[in-house]
Design a protein around this motif. Structure first.
Motif, PDB file in Angstrom:
ATOM      1  N   LEU A  46       0.823  -1.209   0.000  1.00  0.00           N
ATOM      2  CA  LEU A  46       0.000   0.000   0.000  1.00  0.00           C
ATOM      3  C   LEU A  46       0.860   1.263   0.000  1.00  0.00           C
ATOM      4  CD1 LEU A  46      -2.878  -0.935   2.487  1.00  0.00           C
ATOM      5  CD2 LEU A  46      -2.929  -0.934  -0.018  1.00  0.00           C
ATOM      6  N   LEU A  69      -7.782   2.459  -6.400  1.00  0.00           N
ATOM      7  CA  LEU A  69      -7.241   1.402  -5.553  1.00  0.00           C
ATOM      8  C   LEU A  69      -8.400   0.726  -4.840  1.00  0.00           C
ATOM      9  CD1 LEU A  69      -5.054  -0.159  -3.988  1.00  0.00           C
ATOM     10  CD2 LEU A  69      -4.947   1.769  -2.387  1.00  0.00           C
ATOM     11  N   LEU A  71      -9.153  -2.122  -2.128  1.00  0.00           N
ATOM     12  CA  LEU A  71      -8.624  -3.043  -1.127  1.00  0.00           C
ATOM     13  C   LEU A  71      -9.609  -4.198  -1.005  1.00  0.00           C
ATOM     14  CD1 LEU A  71      -6.335  -3.517   0.952  1.00  0.00           C
ATOM     15  CD2 LEU A  71      -7.837  -2.432   2.646  1.00  0.00           C
ATOM     16  N   LEU A  80      -4.888   0.680   5.337  1.00  0.00           N
ATOM     17  CA  LEU A  80      -5.339   1.664   4.357  1.00  0.00           C
ATOM     18  C   LEU A  80      -5.647   2.997   5.025  1.00  0.00           C
ATOM     19  CD1 LEU A  80      -6.001   2.340   1.434  1.00  0.00           C
ATOM     20  CD2 LEU A  80      -8.347   1.556   1.861  1.00  0.00           C
TER      21      LEU A  80
END
Length: 284
Positions: A46, A69, A71, A80
């Motif tokens: 990340l 992005l 997750l 995150l």
């Protein structure tokens, strides 16, 4: 795959990753719940994405041409949130509200609470499907956006994961990158003893993905793989990143027990010392 990456860039990313790991410990300790193990294993991936690879701007989080992005392993929310805070999307003091009643920082990432989060995830196998849809949408709209989906290896035991991956390969989505956080452990133990997914790289290749295998804690390898993905124009890329559950905290490394268990006071203080800072955990 290893590119000539400036030492200054590597040092900067390592510093940011260390701070993100500290925040993961602070957040999960304060909440007395959460998923530290998989958050720590995905931290370096990340960090490379949010601080080097992605074309994003906290001042314009809804810019149509931004990269996305997703997750997909939504339980790694602490990683995150900590990275987004360091990147300028969240006030730092908000991190310690993780999992509290009324907080925007849910245990799994929630787009309804945080509009700059691209997808609400946590139900295994759904994140990659949304990422494929975003990549296809960008192609149809002639936008330069690239889409990066970060998957957990446990969710590679779920059928919807492979249905979505099959679509990405079928449509030759060269703007799609699937990144597997291959730490080898899930809630109840090793993935290979629960429901084996190996040979995972060969499976991605069979689904028409240009597939790379890297050390998911080596920033030179991570950045090299991301650069190679950008150069790949005939289909999607899969990056199998071999990682360590609980990376950076000795007593959490390789322990499935910390998949969904927060550290206690003594553990939190020991973890912070190992991460290079002193911290007296407050009562909770």
């Amino acid at each position: 795959m290893g590119e000539d990456v400036p030492a200054e860039l590597i040092a900067s990313l390592e510093t940011k990753a260390r701070e993100i790991r500290r925040d993961i410990i602070r957040m999960t300790y304060t909440a007395a719940s959460g998923h530290p193990g998989g958050s720590l294993s995905v931290t370096d991936l990340l960090t490379a994405l949010l601080f080097h690879e992605l074309r994003i701007d906290p001042a314009h989080p809804d810019a149509p041409e931004r990269d996305r992005l997703v997750l997909s392993k939504g339980h790694a929310a602490p990683a995150l949130y900590a990275a987004l805070s360091l990147r300028g999307y969240l006030p730092r003091e908000e991190l310690l509200t993780l999992r509290q009643l009324g907080s925007r920082l849910q245990g799994h990432v929630d787009r309804n609470k945080l509009p700059f989060v691209e997808a609400s995830t946590g139900c295994l196998g759904q994140g990659i499907g949304m990422a494929v849809g975003m990549a296809l949408d960008a192609r149809l709209a002639h936008r330069p956006s690239r889409v990066y989906a970060v998957l957990g290896d446990g969710e590679c035991q779920a059928g919807p994961t492979w249905e979505a991956l099959m679509a990405g390969g079928h449509y030759r989505l060269s703007n799609l990158v699937a990144i597997l956080d291959r730490n080898g452990l899930e809630t109840d133990g090793p993935t290979e003893s629960i429901m084996g997914i190996e040979p995972i790289a060969d499976k991605f290749r069979a689904f028409r993905y240009h597939t790379l295998e890297i050390d998911g804690h080596d920033f030179r390898q991570i950045l090299g793989a991301l650069a190679e993905a950008r150069r790949t124009t005939d289909g999607p890329t899969a990056i199998v990143a071999r990682t360590v559950k609980g990376k950076g905290v000795s007593f959490m490394e390789g322990q499935h027990s910390f998949h969904g268990k927060a550290p206690n006071k003594a553990e939190a203080e020991k973890a912070m010392a190992e991460l290079g800072t002193s911290w007296e955990a407050p009562p909770r």
